[in-house]
Design a protein around this motif. Structure first.
Motif, PDB file in Angstrom:
ATOM      1  N   MET A   1       0.835  -1.189   0.000  1.00 38.87           N
ATOM      2  CA  MET A   1       0.000   0.000   0.000  1.00 38.87           C
ATOM      3  C   MET A   1       0.882   1.257   0.000  1.00 38.87           C
ATOM      4  SD  MET A   1      -2.973   1.076   2.662  1.00 38.87           S
ATOM      5  CE  MET A   1      -3.923  -0.456   2.563  1.00 38.87           C
ATOM      6  N   LYS A   2       0.364   2.295  -0.642  1.00 38.91           N
ATOM      7  CA  LYS A   2       1.116   3.573  -0.676  1.00 38.91           C
ATOM      8  C   LYS A   2       0.596   4.512   0.406  1.00 38.91           C
ATOM      9  CE  LYS A   2       3.615   4.487  -4.776  1.00 38.91           C
ATOM     10  NZ  LYS A   2       4.879   4.839  -4.211  1.00 38.91           N
ATOM     11  N   TYR A   3       1.522   5.091   1.141  1.00 39.09           N
ATOM     12  CA  TYR A   3       1.134   6.022   2.209  1.00 39.09           C
ATOM     13  C   TYR A   3       1.567   7.444   1.889  1.00 39.09           C
ATOM     14  CZ  TYR A   3       0.419   1.815   4.971  1.00 39.09           C
ATOM     15  OH  TYR A   3      -0.023   0.615   5.428  1.00 39.09           O
ATOM     16  N   SER A 182      11.843  39.187  14.534  1.00 33.99           N
ATOM     17  CA  SER A 182      12.842  38.262  15.088  1.00 33.99           C
ATOM     18  C   SER A 182      13.956  38.039  14.079  1.00 33.99           C
ATOM     19  CB  SER A 182      12.185  36.913  15.409  1.00 33.99           C
ATOM     20  OG  SER A 182      13.154  35.984  15.871  1.00 33.99           O
ATOM     21  N   ASP A 183      15.147  37.685  14.560  1.00 33.88           N
ATOM     22  CA  ASP A 183      16.205  37.276  13.639  1.00 33.88           C
ATOM     23  C   ASP A 183      16.029  35.810  13.258  1.00 33.88           C
ATOM     24  OD1 ASP A 183      17.348  39.757  13.546  1.00 33.88           O
ATOM     25  OD2 ASP A 183      18.726  39.366  15.205  1.00 33.88           O
ATOM     26  N   ALA A 184      15.208  35.088  14.040  1.00 30.40           N
ATOM     27  CA  ALA A 184      14.816  33.712  13.736  1.00 30.40           C
ATOM     28  C   ALA A 184      16.005  32.822  13.374  1.00 30.40           C
ATOM     29  CB  ALA A 184      13.768  33.695  12.624  1.00 30.40           C
ATOM     30  N   ASP A 185      17.083  32.989  14.122  1.00 31.60           N
ATOM     31  CA  ASP A 185      18.275  32.191  13.871  1.00 31.60           C
ATOM     32  C   ASP A 185      18.160  30.881  14.650  1.00 31.60           C
ATOM     33  OD1 ASP A 185      20.834  31.113  13.759  1.00 31.60           O
ATOM     34  OD2 ASP A 185      21.771  33.098  13.710  1.00 31.60           O
ATOM     35  N   MET A 186      18.126  29.765  13.916  1.00 33.09           N
ATOM     36  CA  MET A 186      17.923  28.467  14.558  1.00 33.09           C
ATOM     37  C   MET A 186      19.075  28.102  15.492  1.00 33.09           C
ATOM     38  SD  MET A 186      16.306  25.413  12.365  1.00 33.09           S
ATOM     39  CE  MET A 186      15.003  24.484  13.133  1.00 33.09           C
ATOM     40  N   GLU A 187      20.297  28.434  15.045  1.00 26.36           N
ATOM     41  CA  GLU A 187      21.466  28.096  15.856  1.00 26.36           C
ATOM     42  C   GLU A 187      21.455  28.802  17.203  1.00 26.36           C
ATOM     43  OE1 GLU A 187      25.186  28.690  13.795  1.00 26.36           O
ATOM     44  OE2 GLU A 187      24.437  27.421  12.173  1.00 26.36           O
ATOM     45  N   LYS A 188      20.861  29.989  17.236  1.00 24.74           N
ATOM     46  CA  LYS A 188      20.815  30.730  18.489  1.00 24.74           C
ATOM     47  C   LYS A 188      19.543  30.437  19.272  1.00 24.74           C
ATOM     48  CE  LYS A 188      23.732  34.484  16.871  1.00 24.74           C
ATOM     49  NZ  LYS A 188      23.659  35.703  16.070  1.00 24.74           N
ATOM     50  N   GLY A 189      18.773  29.454  18.816  1.00 27.04           N
ATOM     51  CA  GLY A 189      17.547  29.086  19.513  1.00 27.04           C
ATOM     52  C   GLY A 189      16.436  30.101  19.343  1.00 27.04           C
ATOM     53  N   GLN A 190      16.551  30.968  18.333  1.00 22.15           N
ATOM     54  CA  GLN A 190      15.516  31.979  18.115  1.00 22.15           C
ATOM     55  C   GLN A 190      14.356  31.438  17.285  1.00 22.15           C
ATOM     56  OE1 GLN A 190      17.995  34.832  16.246  1.00 22.15           O
ATOM     57  NE2 GLN A 190      18.832  35.638  18.139  1.00 22.15           N
ATOM     58  N   LEU A 191      14.544  30.256  16.727  1.00 18.73           N
ATOM     59  CA  LEU A 191      13.477  29.593  15.986  1.00 18.73           C
ATOM     60  C   LEU A 191      13.559  28.107  16.325  1.00 18.73           C
ATOM     61  CD1 LEU A 191      12.517  30.254  12.317  1.00 18.73           C
ATOM     62  CD2 LEU A 191      12.712  27.929  13.078  1.00 18.73           C
ATOM     63  N   ARG A 192      12.513  27.596  16.941  1.00 19.75           N
ATOM     64  CA  ARG A 192      12.503  26.177  17.299  1.00 19.75           C
ATOM     65  C   ARG A 192      11.240  25.566  16.713  1.00 19.75           C
ATOM     66  NH1 ARG A 192      13.594  28.513  22.729  1.00 19.75           N
ATOM     67  NH2 ARG A 192      11.714  27.589  23.613  1.00 19.75           N
ATOM     68  N   CYS A 193      11.387  24.361  16.212  1.00 24.50           N
ATOM     69  CA  CYS A 193      10.253  23.787  15.489  1.00 24.50           C
ATOM     70  C   CYS A 193       9.932  22.373  15.958  1.00 24.50           C
ATOM     71  CB  CYS A 193      10.590  23.784  14.004  1.00 24.50           C
ATOM     72  SG  CYS A 193       9.326  23.032  13.018  1.00 24.50           S
ATOM     73  N   ASP A 194       8.662  22.111  16.220  1.00 19.61           N
ATOM     74  CA  ASP A 194       8.192  20.750  16.481  1.00 19.61           C
ATOM     75  C   ASP A 194       7.332  20.345  15.292  1.00 19.61           C
ATOM     76  OD1 ASP A 194       9.322  21.142  18.996  1.00 19.61           O
ATOM     77  OD2 ASP A 194       7.413  21.764  19.878  1.00 19.61           O
ATOM     78  N   VAL A 195       7.456  19.082  14.875  1.00 19.80           N
ATOM     79  CA  VAL A 195       6.687  18.620  13.719  1.00 19.80           C
ATOM     80  C   VAL A 195       5.700  17.542  14.158  1.00 19.80           C
ATOM     81  CG1 VAL A 195       6.833  17.727  11.373  1.00 19.80           C
ATOM     82  CG2 VAL A 195       8.755  18.999  12.302  1.00 19.80           C
ATOM     83  N   ASN A 196       4.425  17.732  13.833  1.00 20.06           N
ATOM     84  CA  ASN A 196       3.414  16.699  14.068  1.00 20.06           C
ATOM     85  C   ASN A 196       3.280  15.859  12.812  1.00 20.06           C
ATOM     86  OD1 ASN A 196       2.327  17.299  16.749  1.00 20.06           O
ATOM     87  ND2 ASN A 196       1.821  19.266  15.823  1.00 20.06           N
ATOM     88  N   ILE A 197       3.451  14.551  12.971  1.00 23.70           N
ATOM     89  CA  ILE A 197       3.453  13.679  11.797  1.00 23.70           C
ATOM     90  C   ILE A 197       2.445  12.548  11.946  1.00 23.70           C
ATOM     91  CG2 ILE A 197       4.866  12.110  10.394  1.00 23.70           C
ATOM     92  CD1 ILE A 197       7.315  13.633  11.247  1.00 23.70           C
ATOM     93  N   SER A 198       1.615  12.354  10.919  1.00 26.29           N
ATOM     94  CA  SER A 198       0.817  11.136  10.848  1.00 26.29           C
ATOM     95  C   SER A 198       0.866  10.643   9.409  1.00 26.29           C
ATOM     96  CB  SER A 198      -0.632  11.408  11.283  1.00 26.29           C
ATOM     97  OG  SER A 198      -1.256  12.291  10.381  1.00 26.29           O
ATOM     98  N   ILE A 199       0.453   9.428   9.190  1.00 24.78           N
ATOM     99  CA  ILE A 199       0.430   8.923   7.813  1.00 24.78           C
ATOM    100  C   ILE A 199      -0.960   8.384   7.499  1.00 24.78           C
ATOM    101  CG2 ILE A 199       2.880   8.332   7.799  1.00 24.78           C
ATOM    102  CD1 ILE A 199       2.032   5.355   7.994  1.00 24.78           C
ATOM    103  N   ARG A 200      -1.261   8.234   6.226  1.00 25.59           N
ATOM    104  CA  ARG A 200      -2.535   7.643   5.805  1.00 25.59           C
ATOM    105  C   ARG A 200      -2.359   7.112   4.401  1.00 25.59           C
ATOM    106  NH1 ARG A 200      -5.608  13.467   5.506  1.00 25.59           N
ATOM    107  NH2 ARG A 200      -4.621  14.242   3.631  1.00 25.59           N
ATOM    108  N   PRO A 201      -3.237   6.152   4.017  1.00 22.10           N
ATOM    109  CA  PRO A 201      -3.139   5.650   2.647  1.00 22.10           C
ATOM    110  C   PRO A 201      -3.408   6.801   1.679  1.00 22.10           C
ATOM    111  CG  PRO A 201      -4.576   4.256   3.973  1.00 22.10           C
ATOM    112  CD  PRO A 201      -4.279   5.465   4.792  1.00 22.10           C
ATOM    113  N   VAL A 202      -2.676   6.831   0.571  1.00 22.99           N
ATOM    114  CA  VAL A 202      -2.876   7.876  -0.430  1.00 22.99           C
ATOM    115  C   VAL A 202      -4.338   7.886  -0.864  1.00 22.99           C
ATOM    116  CG1 VAL A 202      -2.325   8.581  -2.794  1.00 22.99           C
ATOM    117  CG2 VAL A 202      -0.501   7.826  -1.271  1.00 22.99           C
ATOM    118  N   GLY A 203      -4.935   9.057  -0.905  1.00 24.73           N
ATOM    119  CA  GLY A 203      -6.332   9.168  -1.330  1.00 24.73           C
ATOM    120  C   GLY A 203      -7.297   9.250  -0.162  1.00 24.73           C
ATOM    121  N   SER A 204      -6.863   8.837   1.020  1.00 26.70           N
ATOM    122  CA  SER A 204      -7.727   8.899   2.193  1.00 26.70           C
ATOM    123  C   SER A 204      -7.692  10.299   2.781  1.00 26.70           C
ATOM    124  CB  SER A 204      -7.236   7.869   3.222  1.00 26.70           C
ATOM    125  OG  SER A 204      -7.517   8.313   4.527  1.00 26.70           O
TER     126      SER A 204
END
Ligand code: ZN
Ligand code: MN
Length: 479
Positions: A1-3, A182-204
């Protein structure tokens, strides 16, 4: 199946204010020299201390909201989010859960040459916690960051690939710098990101249990974490399992994630309206006074579509506001977007590269030492055949190093091209006499000698004759 992968992002961006969110301690925009240098009773959470909201935070957050085309709420309310952790001495964070400062926006960017829009769900402002420093077997605490202002920007689950996530984050970074929030410099911790991830069959169109990935410290780490999580979830689904909804910490060194905690809900934090702060009223006129009409993506699109610049040039000239405004000014003066582009990206950049040390100390300002007005004049002189394009580089170089005016430099260096027909005619006549042998050889069919004759005219005029005019005159005289 393709996700297919479905992702949403939560990004914390440090607001670039002088002082912290609720006290007058210096904000941790840069890393402090010493730990626990910029602290007071408020940001250390001492009992009885009262927070006072820093207006600059609201100012910059509203600018950022406008830049993300969000609706700024007239009333937003601060909430207490209670939890215990050593980096949070008050035992609660002041944030906005139920009534955030802004909602419903979008960030447009380019992904693989096509424009894409990612929807922003909401943005709220909140204070940061301190930092745990693990040193061998002991853990040290640094509260310089405690009470620093953050914007938490939450997207809709609109991301379907790693390049989309990276492109969005890069655009967000540009936008934050563009509007000054903001200078939004990641190395200086001025930009931090969390990613929410889920998967599903293609087309769903179901949204399955999602995993929140934390501890992503660079764009490349984000890429690796997404690939890893996508593969991990497919493996679970393929073996008939179910993905647990949880928070996982990414370990970039070992290339794997580990469960941190099961996803808690709002109840666990016992949110309630912060009793020490009144609701925040942001008036329409305050919002109107902080509009950000044109964004990097708008300029990039204009450079591509209207000015027909190369993709790389369009991107480079729209990345950063100072450079982009300079280019805009230059185009307004010359009326020639392509020539203006090449004088900035090739001539000026080459000079800047040669003077690396000066650029390092002065930054963008160093090449703005060549005022747009003077560079425009150089372009005009070349277009009017008064200056050869080869010699124009020397003029820009002189402008960069010592300042001055383009016309004065051209004359001082003796670079003004002679377009006076009589003067050029005399030069051509002299060359025909001097190189009579070559002229007859040319007329006998040795056509390559024509270049030599034009070159001789250039030499005889000390490089100041107009080569186009020499060419025409020679053709007329010797056929
Ligand atoms: Zn403080
Ligand atoms: Mn947060």
């Amino acid at each position: 199946m393709k996700y297919e992968i479905v992702m949403g992002l939560e990004t914390h961006v440090r607001v670039k204010s002088e002082t912290k969110m609720f006290c007058s301690c210096r904000n941790a925009v840069a890393l402090a020299e010493e730990p626990n240098e910029n602290v007071c009773g408020v940001c250390m959470g001492f009992p009885g201390m009262l927070p006072v909201l820093n207006e600059k935070i609201v100012d910059l957050a509203v600018r950022a909201s406008n830049a993300m085309r969000m609706t700024v709420n007239e009333i937003s309310i601060f909430d207490r989010k209670s939890y215990f952790y050593p980096d949070l001495p008050a035992g609660f964070q002041i944030t906005q859960l139920f009534h955030p400062i802004a909602e419903h926006g979008e960030v447009k960017t380019m992904v693989d040459g096509a424009e894409k829009t990612f929807r922003i769900h909401r943005m709220h402002i909140e204070n940061d916690a301190g930092k745990l420093v693990h040193a061998g077997s002991t853990t040290l605490l640094d509260y310089n960051r405690a009470g620093s202002p953050l914007m938490e920007i939450v997207t809709e689950p609109d991301f379907r690939s790693k390049p989309e996530v990276i492109a969005y984050l890069e655009e967000l970074q540009k936008i934050m710098r563009w509007c000054g929030a903001s200078d939004a410099d990641m190395e200086k911790g001025q930009l931090r990101c969390d990613v929410n991830i889920s998967i599903r069959p293609v087309g769903s169109d179901v949204l399955n249990n999602r995993v929140e990935l934390k501890n992503l410290n660079s764009f490349s780490a984000i890429g690796r974490a997404i690939d890893n999580e996508f593969a991990r979830q497919i493996e679970i689904m393929e073996s008939g399992g179910r993905v647990t909804q949880e928070t996982r910490g990414w370990d970039d060194e070992h290339g794997e994630s580990r469960p941190q905690r099961s996803k808690e809900d709002a109840m666990d934090y016992r949110y309630f309206p912060e009793p020490d702060l009144p609701p925040l009223h942001v008036l329409g006129e305050f919002v109107q006074a902080r509009l950000v009409p044109e964004l990097p993506i708008d300029r990039r699109r204009k450079y591509l579509v209207e000015y027909k610049l190369q993709e790389d040039d369009a991107r480079i000239l729209s990345n950063e506001r100072t450079l982009s405004d300079y280019y805009e000014e230059l185009v307004a003066l010359t009326g020639d977007p392509k020539k203006s582009c090449s004088y900035v990206t090739t001539v000026l950049f080459a000079i800047v590269l040669e003077h690396n040390a000066r650029v390092r100390s002065e930054g963008v300002k160093s090449f703005l030492a060549v005022p747009a007005k003077e560079l425009a004049r150089v372009i005009e002189l070349v277009a009017g055949d008064e200056l050869s394009s080869t010699n124009s580089k020397a003029v820009v170089e002189e402008l960069f190093e010592n300042g001055g005016e383009a016309d004065e430099i051209v004359d001082r260096l003796g670079l003004r091209q002679v377009n006076d027909t009589a003067a050029l005619d005399a030069v051509v006549e002299q060359v025909i006499v001097e190189f009579a042998a070559q002229v007859s050889e040319y007329q006998a069919g040795k056509v390559q000698l024509f270049g030599f004759l034009v070159g001789s005219c250039m030499k005889a005029s000390k490089g100041q004759g107009n080569p186009k005019m020499f060419t025409e005159m020679l053709k007329k005289k010797i056929g």
